[in-house]
Design an enzyme around this catalytic site. Structure first.
Site, PDB file in Angstrom:
ATOM      1  N   ASN A  58       0.638  -1.426   0.222  1.00  0.00           N
ATOM      2  CA  ASN A  58       0.278  -0.209   0.125  1.00  0.00           C
ATOM      3  C   ASN A  58       0.406   1.232   0.254  1.00  0.00           C
ATOM      4  OD1 ASN A  58      -2.385   1.677   0.479  1.00  0.00           O
ATOM      5  ND2 ASN A  58      -2.545   1.711   2.522  1.00  0.00           N
ATOM      6  N   ASN A  79      -2.406   2.422   6.848  1.00  0.00           N
ATOM      7  CA  ASN A  79      -2.773   3.413   5.202  1.00  0.00           C
ATOM      8  C   ASN A  79      -1.339   4.160   5.736  1.00  0.00           C
ATOM      9  OD1 ASN A  79      -4.293   3.985   3.412  1.00  0.00           O
ATOM     10  ND2 ASN A  79      -6.015   3.127   4.566  1.00  0.00           N
ATOM     11  N   ASP A 136      -6.772   7.485   7.005  1.00  0.00           N
ATOM     12  CA  ASP A 136      -6.173   7.249   5.262  1.00  0.00           C
ATOM     13  C   ASP A 136      -5.248   7.740   5.490  1.00  0.00           C
ATOM     14  OD1 ASP A 136      -5.827   6.266   3.690  1.00  0.00           O
ATOM     15  OD2 ASP A 136      -7.931   6.396   2.056  1.00  0.00           O
TER      16      ASP A 136
END
Length: 275
Positions: free
Chosen positions: A95, A145, A192
């Protein structure tokens, strides 16, 4: 009332904003593109990588690193525009990335594929050292995240979306992590992408709550910028906060086509640290 201006619109799932030099860079995951945009909103594609997620960071020498999640590789964008393999991450599903001032790259990933409907499993953070060695440095992050590193290279902060908190680690001399703690309990906040300012506060973008919020260590809310759609990530460029947003439709559909925007709002405290 915050004066939020729209710098760019009409994109897809926009993520990973990064300020470098005098320009903003961001990724459009829907298009598989990394773009730069100038203050007038003129955008150009700087790299194309078919990957979702598609996040970026900058090495101290000015070259961009790109997480090619689908390939399980960390790519480097060369001055001539070519992409080379910087490190083999060993699997897919990566990610976010942040690179500190010493060239240590931290890359995280979930332990499951949410787009395939898999049952949640905790994720991890891996370190890629400047000589290309990859090793795991943290685990048991429910859904890792955004990440950021303080200006003194001393602390890594990781957004754990599922546990609604920011997790802090001390960065050791060899790039390893220690002294894990909850840096901020965010209550209803779902962090996030994140960034740090010169007072040590963290801005985090929030998709379900449709805001970008500034918090102090411990979780005190210092400022909230309300949005009309999900906030996916944010970055400071000087005293301007850039936020990438889109209309979220869930893991199967992702975002409404063309709803991706890059927004800008002036803030009182400038950027510090990385990204």
């Amino acid at each position: 009332m915050d004066q939020v201006r729209t710098l760019l619109t009409g994109r897809g799932l926009v993520e990973s904003p990064r300020w470098h030099g005098d320009r903003l860079y961001f990724s459009d995951w829907s298009a598989g593109e990394v773009l730069s945009v100038d203050p007038a909103g003129r955008a150009e594609v700087v790299a194309r990588v078919e990957s979702l997620p598609l996040c970026t960071g900058w090495l101290p020498d000015g070259r961009m690193l790109i997480v090619a999640s689908a390939q399980g590789k960390l790519l480097r964008l060369e001055p001539d525009g070519a992409l080379s393999t910087y490190a083999d991450l060993g699997r897919s599903g990566w990610n976010d990335i942040v690179v500190d001032g010493r060239g240590n790259a931290y890359v995280n990933g979930a332990g499951f594929d949410p787009t395939a409907g898999e049952e949640p499993k905790p994720g991890r953070v891996c370190l890629v050292t400047p000589d290309g060695v990859v090793r795991e440095v943290a685990d048991d992050i429910a859904f890792p995240n955004g990440m950021a590193v303080t200006a003194d290279n001393g602390t890594l902060i990781v957004a754990d979306s599922y546990r609604h908190c920011l997790v802090g680690f001390d960065i050791d001399a060899d790039g390893g992590l220690s002294n894990r703690r909850v840096w901020a309990d965010l209550g209803e906040g779902t962090p996030d992408g994140i960034c740090i300012d010169a007072e040590g506060a963290v801005w985090f973008a929030d998709v379900p709550n449709k805001w970008c919020r500034r918090v102090a260590e411990g979780g005190e809310v210092l400022r909230t910028v309300e949005l009309d759609r999900g906030g996916f990530a944010c970055v400071l460029g000087g005293s301007t906060l850039f936020v990438v947003t889109a209309q979220w439709r869930g893991m199967s559909e992702m975002v409404a086509p063309g709803s991706g925007q890059v927004l800008a709002v002036e803030v009182d405290v400038p950027a510090a640290g990385w990204p």
